[in-house]
Design a protein around this motif. Structure first.
Motif, PDB file in Angstrom:
ATOM      1  N   TYR A 179      -4.253   4.317  10.597  1.00  0.00           N
ATOM      2  CA  TYR A 179      -5.642   4.393  11.033  1.00  0.00           C
ATOM      3  C   TYR A 179      -5.740   5.013  12.424  1.00  0.00           C
ATOM      4  O   TYR A 179      -5.298   4.417  13.401  1.00  0.00           O
ATOM      5  CB  TYR A 179      -6.266   2.994  11.059  1.00  0.00           C
ATOM      6  CG  TYR A 179      -6.422   2.358   9.699  1.00  0.00           C
ATOM      7  CD1 TYR A 179      -7.441   2.757   8.832  1.00  0.00           C
ATOM      8  CD2 TYR A 179      -5.555   1.350   9.286  1.00  0.00           C
ATOM      9  CE1 TYR A 179      -7.594   2.173   7.590  1.00  0.00           C
ATOM     10  CE2 TYR A 179      -5.698   0.760   8.033  1.00  0.00           C
ATOM     11  CZ  TYR A 179      -6.716   1.183   7.195  1.00  0.00           C
ATOM     12  OH  TYR A 179      -6.852   0.611   5.961  1.00  0.00           O
TER      13      TYR A 179
ATOM     14  N   GLN B 181       0.801  -1.209   0.000  1.00  0.00           N
ATOM     15  CA  GLN B 181       0.000   0.000   0.000  1.00  0.00           C
ATOM     16  C   GLN B 181       0.846   1.278   0.000  1.00  0.00           C
ATOM     17  O   GLN B 181       0.930   1.997   1.010  1.00  0.00           O
ATOM     18  CB  GLN B 181      -0.971   0.000   1.187  1.00  0.00           C
ATOM     19  CG  GLN B 181      -2.141  -0.968   0.996  1.00  0.00           C
ATOM     20  CD  GLN B 181      -3.225  -0.754   2.022  1.00  0.00           C
ATOM     21  OE1 GLN B 181      -3.428  -1.585   2.883  1.00  0.00           O
ATOM     22  NE2 GLN B 181      -3.926   0.378   1.934  1.00  0.00           N
TER      23      GLN B 181
ATOM     24  N   THR C 223       3.043  -4.607   3.834  1.00  0.00           N
ATOM     25  CA  THR C 223       3.538  -3.493   3.015  1.00  0.00           C
ATOM     26  C   THR C 223       4.947  -3.087   3.405  1.00  0.00           C
ATOM     27  O   THR C 223       5.803  -2.848   2.543  1.00  0.00           O
ATOM     28  CB  THR C 223       2.592  -2.281   3.166  1.00  0.00           C
ATOM     29  OG1 THR C 223       1.345  -2.577   2.533  1.00  0.00           O
ATOM     30  CG2 THR C 223       3.176  -1.027   2.561  1.00  0.00           C
TER      31      THR C 223
ATOM     32  N   GLU D 267      -0.003   3.975  -1.084  1.00  0.00           N
ATOM     33  CA  GLU D 267      -0.868   5.130  -0.806  1.00  0.00           C
ATOM     34  C   GLU D 267      -1.197   5.286   0.678  1.00  0.00           C
ATOM     35  O   GLU D 267      -1.745   6.313   1.090  1.00  0.00           O
ATOM     36  CB  GLU D 267      -2.160   5.006  -1.615  1.00  0.00           C
ATOM     37  CG  GLU D 267      -3.326   4.346  -0.923  1.00  0.00           C
ATOM     38  CD  GLU D 267      -3.116   2.884  -0.513  1.00  0.00           C
ATOM     39  OE1 GLU D 267      -3.843   2.397   0.377  1.00  0.00           O
ATOM     40  OE2 GLU D 267      -2.223   2.213  -1.078  1.00  0.00           O
ATOM     41  N   ALA D 268      -0.848   4.295   1.517  1.00  0.00           N
ATOM     42  CA  ALA D 268      -1.260   4.295   2.927  1.00  0.00           C
ATOM     43  C   ALA D 268      -0.349   5.190   3.752  1.00  0.00           C
ATOM     44  O   ALA D 268       0.308   4.764   4.696  1.00  0.00           O
ATOM     45  CB  ALA D 268      -1.269   2.871   3.474  1.00  0.00           C
TER      46      ALA D 268
ATOM     47  N   HIS E 202      -1.744  -2.676  10.478  1.00  0.00           N
ATOM     48  CA  HIS E 202      -2.321  -3.139   9.220  1.00  0.00           C
ATOM     49  C   HIS E 202      -1.294  -3.236   8.093  1.00  0.00           C
ATOM     50  O   HIS E 202      -1.624  -3.725   7.017  1.00  0.00           O
ATOM     51  CB  HIS E 202      -3.429  -2.175   8.773  1.00  0.00           C
ATOM     52  CG  HIS E 202      -4.608  -2.130   9.683  1.00  0.00           C
ATOM     53  ND1 HIS E 202      -5.800  -2.782   9.403  1.00  0.00           N
ATOM     54  CD2 HIS E 202      -4.800  -1.517  10.871  1.00  0.00           C
ATOM     55  CE1 HIS E 202      -6.662  -2.558  10.374  1.00  0.00           C
ATOM     56  NE2 HIS E 202      -6.082  -1.789  11.285  1.00  0.00           N
ATOM     57  N   GLN E 203      -0.067  -2.769   8.298  1.00  0.00           N
ATOM     58  CA  GLN E 203       0.853  -2.609   7.177  1.00  0.00           C
ATOM     59  C   GLN E 203       2.155  -3.395   7.303  1.00  0.00           C
ATOM     60  O   GLN E 203       3.159  -3.040   6.683  1.00  0.00           O
ATOM     61  CB  GLN E 203       1.163  -1.117   6.976  1.00  0.00           C
ATOM     62  CG  GLN E 203      -0.043  -0.257   6.707  1.00  0.00           C
ATOM     63  CD  GLN E 203      -0.776  -0.644   5.434  1.00  0.00           C
ATOM     64  OE1 GLN E 203      -0.255  -1.383   4.608  1.00  0.00           O
ATOM     65  NE2 GLN E 203      -1.999  -0.174   5.274  1.00  0.00           N
TER      66      GLN E 203
ATOM     67  N   SER F  35       4.602   8.075   7.076  1.00  0.00           N
ATOM     68  CA  SER F  35       4.705   8.238   5.625  1.00  0.00           C
ATOM     69  C   SER F  35       6.136   8.057   5.134  1.00  0.00           C
ATOM     70  O   SER F  35       6.347   7.655   3.984  1.00  0.00           O
ATOM     71  CB  SER F  35       4.173   9.609   5.205  1.00  0.00           C
ATOM     72  OG  SER F  35       5.020  10.658   5.652  1.00  0.00           O
TER      73      SER F  35
END
Length: 414
Positions: free
Chosen positions: A56, A49, A381, A51-52, A377-378, A110
């Motif tokens: 969250y 991802q 990624t 774009e993530a 969640h990543q 990021s």
């Protein structure tokens, strides 16, 4: 200097760390109770991802919180008996999600996400895993015009702030792009830069096989047996005890079982999730999130995978696939799922930290011990990007990004 290193945990984070270390000339033993890629890394939506760029946050809108409390939606569920233990951590999660704090957290987050694809790409090539990869992104679909309009504004903001790319599909364009949908949606945001993976667990297996081809050793063993021995560390495996100068805890949601025993009280908690594959007569061309319900549909080699949102429960608590049943009914309005492939749904757990950032760095009070977990969640990624960062720290290199925001010392005094 070159070291003997034990890496505990054979998910995407642990395997990527082991790969990055062996590429720097260290002798690395990867240890897990199960073969690589069969736990948390197996059960995700298979998206790298890019774009993530923002993690969250905890909802701060009272109407959303009330909806969660009464279990009125599909995206969140909880076990009432687990709340006394996890409520203090959720309160800290809420505190860190306040806008001023969240802005700093998102900026640090990021910087890791920025390198997600660029660090996966050479490993995919070297592991011979291109057959698993698609490079055309994924979509977030919306049922209502209002939700679609708000999402377009948010996507435009993220594109301007972080330079990530997206396109917008109206209802007719989405229907043309996804003829398998049996009901029109208001539209979709197409994030064009992410890569998708047709079998996430298989990608981890390929990375692990590459690690072994490069001279690494994988052994099945008991990670909880880790103990300090003299100036190093030992762990029990099916092939006997392994001794090393350094040990990396990369056990995802099980990391706290060791860190607690070593008296590191890190604010970790888990978000559980479910998935199941279906024999859909007409599948999707790429993953699609049913945004209002928090349900992901992802085409996989095993079938169309449906993944749920978050369930707050104890790590070993019995499965309660209420969300999955609700999700089946909801997405059944969008696509003909067909019969399930598996007799029982898959259940996994995501390792989360209250400030939404992973824990990456040296244990403050134990020489040669390193922490590498909490990617929420990543983890799928971020494995290679995060693994590179930790490997550079162990190797004594100048880290390619500033590791300070992820340091264990933000929670632990030495």
């Amino acid at each position: 200097m070159k070291y003997e290193v034990i890496v505990l945990g054979a998910g995407m984070i642990g395997v990527s760390t082991a790969l990055q270390l062996i590429k720097r000339g260290h002798a690395v033993t990867l240890v897990d109770r199960r073969p690589p890629g069969l736990e948390t890394s197996y059960g995700n939506a298979g998206i790298i991802q890019r774009e993530a760029v923002e993690p969250y946050p905890f909802p701060r809108d009272f109407s959303l919180l009330f909806k969660v409390m009464r279990k009125g939606g599909i995206d969140v569920n909880y076990h009432l008996d687990a709340l006394p233990r996890i409520a203090p951590k959720l309160l800290r999660y809420w505190w860190y999600s306040s806008p001023p704090r969240y802005r700093e957290i998102a900026l640090a987050w990021s910087r890791l996400i920025e390198h997600s694809i660029s660090e996966h790409a050479p490993l995919i090539e070297e592991a011979g895993a291109n057959d698993l990869i698609r490079k055309d992104g994924w979509r977030v679909g919306f049922r209502t015009p209002l939700a679609f309009e708000l999402a377009q504004r948010e996507a435009e903001r993220e594109s301007l702030e972080y330079g990530i790319k997206h396109t917008v599909l109206d209802s007719s364009a989405l229907a043309a792009a996804e003829p398998g949908l049996v009901r029109a949606m208001a539209g979709a945001i197409h994030w064009v830069e992410p890569w998708t993976v047709r079998s996430p667990g298989t990608l981890v297996e390929r990375y692990a096989a590459l690690f072994q081809r490069l001279g690494g050793r994988f052994l099945q063993g008991d990670a909880d047996s880790l103990q300090q021995v003299g100036a190093g560390w030992s762990v029990k495996t099916d092939d006997g005890d392994v001794l090393a100068e350094h040990a990396v805890i990369a056990l995802g949601p099980w990391s706290s079982q060791i860190t607690d025993r070593l008296d590191y009280q890190l604010p970790l908690f888990v978000k559980r999730g479910y998935h199941r594959h279906y024999r859909a007569a007409k599948t999707l061309t790429m993953p699609l999130l049913d945004a209002e319900n928090g349900v992901m549909l992802a085409p996989m080699n095993a079938g169309l995978r449906l993944t749920t949102g978050a369930e707050f429960a104890a790590l070993g608590a019995p499965a309660t696939p209420l969300q999955l049943r609700k999700a089946e009914r909801a997405v059944g309005e969008l696509i003909d799922l067909g019969e399930p492939v598996e007799q029982k749904p898959w259940l996994g757990a995501r390792p989360c930290v209250v400030d939404m950032k992973p824990v990456i760095g040296a244990a403050p009070r134990h020489r040669g011990l390193w922490f590498h977990f909490g990617h929420a969640h990543q983890g799928f990624t971020l494995g290679p990007a995060s693994g590179r960062l930790l490997a550079e720290m162990i190797n004594g290199e100048s880290p390619y990004i500033d590791p300070t925001p992820y340091s264990p010392t933000r929670f632990i005094r030495s």
